[in-house]
Design an enzyme around this catalytic site. Structure first.
Site, PDB file in Angstrom:
ATOM      1  N   SER A 186       0.416  -1.353   0.218  1.00 56.91           N
ATOM      2  CA  SER A 186       0.043  -0.103   0.303  1.00 56.91           C
ATOM      3  C   SER A 186       0.668   1.350   0.046  1.00 56.91           C
ATOM      4  O   SER A 186       0.204   2.551  -0.686  1.00 56.91           O
ATOM      5  CB  SER A 186      -1.067   0.000   1.298  1.00 56.91           C
ATOM      6  OG  SER A 186      -0.436  -0.586   2.235  1.00 56.91           O
ATOM      7  N   HIS A 203      -5.451  -3.858  -1.364  1.00 52.05           N
ATOM      8  CA  HIS A 203      -5.343  -2.105  -2.361  1.00 52.05           C
ATOM      9  C   HIS A 203      -5.627  -3.293  -3.818  1.00 52.05           C
ATOM     10  O   HIS A 203      -4.830  -2.163  -4.894  1.00 52.05           O
ATOM     11  CB  HIS A 203      -3.285  -1.826  -2.097  1.00 52.05           C
ATOM     12  CG  HIS A 203      -3.861  -0.782  -0.963  1.00 52.05           C
ATOM     13  ND1 HIS A 203      -4.926   0.964  -1.199  1.00 52.05           N
ATOM     14  CD2 HIS A 203      -3.760  -0.670   0.002  1.00 52.05           C
ATOM     15  CE1 HIS A 203      -4.586   1.070   0.274  1.00 52.05           C
ATOM     16  NE2 HIS A 203      -4.056   0.103   0.649  1.00 52.05           N
ATOM     17  N   LYS A 254     -11.656   0.493   1.217  1.00 55.75           N
ATOM     18  CA  LYS A 254     -10.474   0.884  -0.382  1.00 55.75           C
ATOM     19  C   LYS A 254     -11.465   1.511  -1.681  1.00 55.75           C
ATOM     20  O   LYS A 254     -12.689   1.981  -1.211  1.00 55.75           O
ATOM     21  CB  LYS A 254      -9.913   0.621  -0.290  1.00 55.75           C
ATOM     22  CG  LYS A 254      -8.833   1.015   0.798  1.00 55.75           C
ATOM     23  CD  LYS A 254      -7.409  -0.479   1.346  1.00 55.75           C
ATOM     24  CE  LYS A 254      -7.093   0.146   2.403  1.00 55.75           C
ATOM     25  NZ  LYS A 254      -6.131  -1.209   3.214  1.00 55.75           N
TER      26      LYS A 254
HETATM   27  C1  LIG Z   1      -5.440  -0.836   4.703  1.00 59.54           C
HETATM   28  C2  LIG Z   1      -5.666  -1.892   4.635  1.00 59.54           C
HETATM   29  C3  LIG Z   1      -6.332  -3.138   5.707  1.00 59.54           C
HETATM   30  C4  LIG Z   1      -7.309  -3.135   6.532  1.00 59.54           C
HETATM   31  O1  LIG Z   1      -8.342  -2.461   6.501  1.00 59.54           O
HETATM   32  P1  LIG Z   1      -9.603  -2.127   6.776  1.00 59.54           P
HETATM   33  O2  LIG Z   1     -10.851  -2.435   6.446  1.00 59.54           O
HETATM   34  O3  LIG Z   1      -9.209  -0.242   6.825  1.00 59.54           O
HETATM   35  O4  LIG Z   1      -9.561  -2.392   8.628  1.00 59.54           O
HETATM   36  C5  LIG Z   1      -5.849  -4.451   5.870  1.00 59.54           C
HETATM   37  N1  LIG Z   1      -4.735  -5.191   5.040  1.00 59.54           N
HETATM   38  C6  LIG Z   1      -4.420  -4.058   4.163  1.00 59.54           C
HETATM   39  C7  LIG Z   1      -3.010  -4.305   3.326  1.00 59.54           C
HETATM   40  C8  LIG Z   1      -4.362  -2.838   4.455  1.00 59.54           C
HETATM   41  O5  LIG Z   1      -4.172  -2.076   3.452  1.00 59.54           O
END
Ligand SMILES: *Cc1c(COP(=O)(O)O)cnc(C)c1O
Length: 393
Positions: A181, A209, A240
């Protein structure tokens, strides 16, 4: 109140300030979008993961309102006790179809999904192989297990194979982010799947992502590499590109059956609310029907990256629309971000512990709802600030 504790917190907070690592949280005075209102002014939004604009899409908002009418706001208790609403089941069926897997199970967030899945599948006597740049939720999930954790160099398959060769008993899990990310590069998933076969390992990819970004219609990294049915577990998030909140684990029917019995965030924490679920369902429907938003996202990302490179910025090795503008010191990155904000651009700087020390950056999140004029405006302002801070000539 405990005075030592108060002093301890002061010391820690002061240290963060001194190092330029203190998080200043901006307050948004309206919805997410290409532009957002902060401190009474409209600023170009380069800081959200709302890749496709679904966080405030008329259709997702409408679906949430309808669900509120039909199902109310609260889930009552955990699903194993209060029962599960048909809406959650419907979403899980839809997700499985979208991901082209047998089954899916939803959780409260992506973070929670890793906390749910990883400790359910490995424990004492098992070994986890984890990429050094994996997301904090994976690191925390690994800490919750009694398994041994071995970290391999970022994206380095020789490093992974070296440690896989060490003798071990018990189960083996290889876990990786799909898209990293903070850098925007991809896991070498085909090689990981091959190594997993050679060394009898379970594979888990966290596609937070990748969903809504990679593969046909944004089906994610597994689709991108055409590895359907070759990865044991896909973890995902709705916060996201999907534009809502929640997480999911996708794989075989047996995996979902197993997680429903074993995963502690499923057993001991209630599900997300009906409006969230309905909006997520709508997002998946929108993506399934039409991939023009995904195409637009890539066009915008390519346009910004290509131009930033030409201007002379170091934008790392991103293979996705995520564009890290590498600056090095945390203080410089936060100064850069502050200068951009003066010019009505909201692009947060990112420092340790989100990225390694000395690798601070501005992480530009381009979305499908940015117009070409928006991006041109940003390119102009990045150039001005870059010159002012002597980062480019
Ligand atoms: C953003 C992210 C998360 C967390 O997701 P949320 O739904 O905001 O808790 C988990 N793993 C990765 C790789 C992320 O980029």
């Amino acid at each position: 109140m405990n005075n030592d504790f108060q002093r301890y917190m002061d010391k820690e907070l002061n240290q963060l300030e001194e190092e330029g690592l203190y998080n200043k949280i901006r307050t948004l005075e309206g919805p997410q979008g290409a532009w957002v209102k902060i401190d009474g002014k409209d600023v170009l939004n380069f800081s959200s993961n709302n890749y496709l604009g679904l966080a405030n899409h008329p259709e997702t908002v409408k679906a949430a309102k309808q669900a509120l009418k039909n199902y109310g706001i609260g889930p009552g208790a955990v699903r194993t006790i209060a029962g599960t609403m048909e809406l959650h089941n419907e979403l899980e069926k839809k997700l499985a179809e979208f991901k082209r897997v047998e089954a899916a199970l939803t959780f409260q967030s992506g973070y929670n999904t890793n906390l749910a899945v990883i400790p359910s599948i490995v424990g004492k006597g098992d070994v986890i192989y984890s990429d050094e740049l994996n997301h904090a939720s994976i690191i925390d999930a690994c800490r919750l297990t009694a398994a041994k954790v071995k970290v391999y160099k970022h994206g380095d398959m020789n490093s992974l194979e070296d440690i896989l060769q060490e003798k071990r008993e018990g189960k083996t899990l290889i876990v990786t982010d799909g898209v990293f990310s903070m850098d925007g590069d991809l896991a070498k998933l085909p090689e990981i799947v091959e190594l997993a076969e050679d060394y009898n390992a379970i594979t888990l990819v966290d596609d937070a992502h990748g969903e809504g970004v990679l593969g046909s219609h944004g089906r994610g990294i597994v689709d991108h590499f055409n590895l359907h049915n070759q990865v044991d577990i896909e973890v995902g998030t709705f916060s996201k590109a999907i534009g809502t909140v929640g997480g999911c684990a996708a794989g075989s029917k047996k995996l979902v059956k197993y997680l429903k019995q074993k995963a502690r965030p499923f057993l001991f924490s209630s599900a997300v609310t009906p409006p969230d679920v309905a909006a997520t369902l709508k997002s998946i429907e929108i993506l399934s029907q039409d991939d023009s938003l995904v195409q637009k996202l890539w066009d915008n990302g390519d346009y910004f990256k290509t131009n930033m490179k030409e201007i002379g910025f170091d934008v790392g090795n991103s293979q996705t629309p995520i564009t890290p503008v590498m600056l090095g010191k945390a203080k410089l990155a936060s100064q850069f971000s502050a200068e951009l904000f003066k010019e009505d651009i909201f692009a947060q700087s990112i420092g340790f512990p989100t990225v390694p020390k000395g690798k601070a950056r501005i992480r530009v999140m381009i979305s499908a709802v940015h117009s070409k004029e928006d991006i041109d405006y940003a390119l102009e302002k990045f150039t001005e600030v870059g010159k002012k801070l002597s980062i480019i000539n």
